[in-house]
Enzyme design. Sequence first.
Site, PDB file in Angstrom:
ATOM      1  N   GLY A  33      -3.100 -15.297  35.382  1.00 15.71           N
ATOM      2  CA  GLY A  33      -3.670 -15.315  33.557  1.00 15.71           C
ATOM      3  C   GLY A  33      -2.389 -16.298  32.326  1.00 15.71           C
ATOM      4  CG  HIS A  74      -3.544  -3.772   3.196  1.00 10.20           C
ATOM      5  ND1 HIS A  74      -2.917  -3.094   3.987  1.00 10.20           N
ATOM      6  CD2 HIS A  74      -4.191  -2.786   2.284  1.00 10.20           C
ATOM      7  CE1 HIS A  74      -2.562  -2.415   3.695  1.00 10.20           C
ATOM      8  NE2 HIS A  74      -3.811  -1.255   2.986  1.00 10.20           N
ATOM      9  CB  CYS A 109      -0.928   0.209   1.254  1.00 10.34           C
ATOM     10  SG  CYS A 109      -2.281   1.331   1.138  1.00 10.34           S
ATOM     11  CB  SER A 112       2.180 -13.727  34.941  1.00 12.63           C
ATOM     12  OG  SER A 112       0.626 -14.123  34.893  1.00 12.63           O
ATOM     13  CD  GLU A 167      -1.477  -5.603   5.359  1.00 18.28           C
ATOM     14  OE1 GLU A 167      -1.468  -6.933   4.755  1.00 18.28           O
ATOM     15  OE2 GLU A 167      -1.383  -5.111   5.458  1.00 18.28           O
TER      16      GLU A 167
END
Length: 514
Positions: A223, A167, A79, A226, A169
């Site tokens: 979580g 794009h 782009c 960690s 992606e």
Amino acid sequence: MPQKIIILDFGSQTTQLIGRRVRELDTFCEILPYNKYPVGDADVIGVILSGSPFSVHDPDAFQVDLSQFVGRVPVLGICYGAQYMAHRGGGLVEKAGSREYGRALLTSVDTTNPLLRGIERGSQVWMSHGDTITALPAGCHAIASTADVRFAAYASDTAPLWAVQFHPEVFHSLQGTQLLRNFVVDICGSRQQWSAASFVETTVEQLRQQLGQDRVILGLSGGVDSSVCAVLLNRAIGDRLTCIFVDHGMLRKDEFSKVMAAYQGLGLNVRGVDASERFFAHLAGVTDPEQKRKIIGRDFVEVFNAEAAKITDARWLAQGTIYPDRIESLNITGKVIKSHHNVGGLPKEMHLQLCEPLQWLFKDEVRRVGRELGMPERLIKRHPFPGPGLAVRILGDITPERVRILQEADDIYIEAMLHYRCPDGEMLYDKVWQAGAILLADVRSVGVMGDERTYEHPVALRAVTSTDAMTADWAHLPYDFLARVSNDIINKVRGVNRVCYDISSKPPATIEWE
Ligand code: XMP
């Protein structure tokens, strides 16, 4: 160091996505601000230039010295990247007659060009630009077009340089992954050796070298990040890692004990600190959300530090920082709007150095590493949960009784989600990015239960789909699921007589209510 692709960021919203796509090709990449190309880094095998909110003609448009890499390693412009290279090379970039935005089909494709091998005529691509290339630089030729865009892709005859105005992606460019594979693997020569297994092997080795016989402290939150960080460090240095898990009283129902048990099952050396009374005392009467956050943040650091200070010979503080936390994102003026966070308030006299073994990983890679380390799937797939916990989901001041009410309602909701199987066989919980209940503690509404009039609180349910929490859509949960959860909450949770479902997307709303 591994081979790597450098992605230069010109401020596009999809830059991180390019990074993820490259990683999905088992290739290491780094996303750097457009003006920070690592000149002289011999591990670079290719460069990708991202899109940008700018036009190449804007006086403030980001400029880069192309000679740093063009002609040295293969380059792919996307782009703005494509338009910038055309513009600088002597081509013409002009305002498009109409803004070229959305789906388009490739009407011609030169499949003999290595970038477009396997891409079909008629393949759908995604355009998003206001400018368009109207003349290519000398020595470049078109290799793909759409009905409206003559130079949808071009290549250079003299340098290893390719460019696409669409794009590849994004999901809507249906063969975008193929195109990126052609670039990364065939053109740049990636050996595709970046995998969870190789990451674990090399990182464990590096951690052993880096840490030697030193002792390390890590704060666990329950979580994914960690937890994976802890298991990885444990694999490297065993019991010389001490984990600290603070219960501030705003966790989900039974979460402290369940998570402690899970950590101990993983062989971690973990100290649980129940500090809930202190947090409740300091939060009493506080209704302002920012104030709540500040109190919790301050108390958390103090409790953590007091515990950490008991480990007198510790030399390192480990954190589960992941790559998206560290990518410097640019705003429209080119200023860095997010830079690497600092460690909050650790006393200087502790002299701890920072250890962040997950700092190069995207979230999905962290999960793959967790699996590679043999961690339980439920822990790996846990939804994100805010640090201040249920405190930011109680609208009004916080009391142990209000936390109890919310814990009960939230538990019914999340347990039901964990057990609800969708028609495609996947559990509903795994389809959702994040879910939780919110207690409108200062609101009461009338209801009727049996022959009794009730005057109690509403609970709102929130569930969103997202990829990064920056934007989110409300999840379209099945009606039968919502009906059952509503029924169960009102029947079983004393203090609640009404359940609502939040149908706001982000933006303009946020995921959390406070
Ligand atoms: P919002 O509400 O800003 O949330 O859309 C985006 C994501 O961030 C989480 N979140 C927090 N996490 N401390 C945290 O550790 C916080 O104070 C906090 N506030 C929001 C939120 O749960 C969502 O995943």
